[in-house]
Design an enzyme around this catalytic site. Sequence first.
Site, mmCIF file in Angstrom:
data_model
loop_
_atom_site.group_PDB
_atom_site.id
_atom_site.type_symbol
_atom_site.label_atom_id
_atom_site.label_comp_id
_atom_site.label_asym_id
_atom_site.label_seq_id
_atom_site.Cartn_x
_atom_site.Cartn_y
_atom_site.Cartn_z
ATOM 1 N N ASP A 1 5.031 4.596 -5.999
ATOM 2 C CA ASP A 1 6.212 3.760 -6.200
ATOM 3 C C ASP A 1 5.869 2.276 -6.031
ATOM 4 O O ASP A 1 4.997 1.919 -5.239
ATOM 5 C CB ASP A 1 7.275 4.174 -5.163
ATOM 6 C CG ASP A 1 8.659 3.678 -5.550
ATOM 7 O OD1 ASP A 1 8.831 3.172 -6.674
ATOM 8 O OD2 ASP A 1 9.574 3.773 -4.703
ATOM 9 N N HIS B 1 2.834 -0.807 -14.344
ATOM 10 C CA HIS B 1 2.392 0.572 -14.596
ATOM 11 C C HIS B 1 0.910 0.584 -14.996
ATOM 12 O O HIS B 1 0.153 1.435 -14.563
ATOM 13 C CB HIS B 1 3.237 1.218 -15.698
ATOM 14 C CG HIS B 1 4.687 1.388 -15.319
ATOM 15 N ND1 HIS B 1 5.070 1.876 -14.093
ATOM 16 C CD2 HIS B 1 5.837 1.140 -16.000
ATOM 17 C CE1 HIS B 1 6.398 1.919 -14.041
ATOM 18 N NE2 HIS B 1 6.880 1.467 -15.174
ATOM 19 N N LEU C 1 -11.827 18.947 -7.533
ATOM 20 C CA LEU C 1 -10.435 18.591 -7.260
ATOM 21 C C LEU C 1 -9.491 19.129 -8.337
ATOM 22 O O LEU C 1 -9.762 18.987 -9.522
ATOM 23 C CB LEU C 1 -10.303 17.061 -7.223
ATOM 24 C CG LEU C 1 -8.881 16.512 -7.073
ATOM 25 C CD1 LEU C 1 -8.386 16.669 -5.642
ATOM 26 C CD2 LEU C 1 -8.824 15.044 -7.489
#
Length: 241
Positions: free
Chosen positions: A21, A38, A132
Amino acid sequence: MAQKYGLDIAKLPVHVGMIMDGNGRWAKKRNLPRIAGHREGAKTVRMAVKTSGELGIKVLTLYAFSTENWKRPKEEVNFLMNLLVEYLVKEIDELQQENVRIRSIGNVSDLPKKALETLKNAEKKTANNKGLQLNLALSYGGRDEIVRSFRKIAYKVKDGLISPEDIDHDLINEYLDTKNQPDPDLIIRTSGEMRLSNFLLWQGAYSELWFTDTLWPDFSKEEYLQALENFTKRQRRFGKA
Ligand code: FPP
C-alpha cells in the site's frame, strides 16, 4: 544454527503475505501521477521476491489487485493490468533462474484477456520450480474467496457428494484458492494503514502482523529484514496459554 543476514533461518516465517500500500501517496508527494507510484512499486516487488527466495521462505503472497480495485478509474486499472503483463514478461527468465513458482489467487477470470493469458503462461512455465512460491492475489478478496468456496461446497452437498457433517476446517481449506498451502505466518502492510482490507481473511486467523509507515515504493530490503527479525522474536501461541 543456520543464519543469513543475522537471521535465524529456522525461525523465519514459512509464508509471508504483503499488502502493498502507498503507491499513490508516494507519487503524490512527488507531484507525479499515481501510475508512477505503481511503476516504482514494481521495483519493490522484485526486491521482495528476490529476498524471500534467498532466505528460503516457501510462500510469498502479494496483494496486487483487490476485488475493490476494479472501482478505480479505468486508466489506472488498465495501467495496473499492463504493468502485471510487463512484469511477468520481463522477469520470467530471472524468476525461472531463481526457481520461483508463480501461482495466482482470486477471481482471475475477471482479468483482461492479455493479462490472464500472460499469467497462465507464467504459471505453466514455472509449474515445476521448487523454490519460492509466489502467489499473486489478483481480483482477490477474502470474502469473495470464501463465498466462492462455500458455493462449490454447497453444490457438492446438493449432489450428495459431501454431507453437511463433513464440513470442517480442513474441508474448507481444500476449497479455498490457497488449497494445499500453509497459512500466512506473517502479514506485512506498508503505508501506515492498520487493517487487513479483505486480505487472506480465513487463512490469516493467527497471522502475526507487521505495520510500517513506509510507503510501498520505499519499502527496502533492510526494512523487510527488520520485519522478519521481529517475527523471529515473537512468541506464537495460537490461542493457547
Ligand atoms: C496500493 O497502493 C497498491 C495497489 C492497489 C497495487 C499494487 C501494485 C503494485 C505494487 C505494482 C506491481 C505489481 C506487480 C505484481 C507487478 P495505492 O494505489 O492504494 O496507494 P495509496 O493508498 O497511497 O493511494
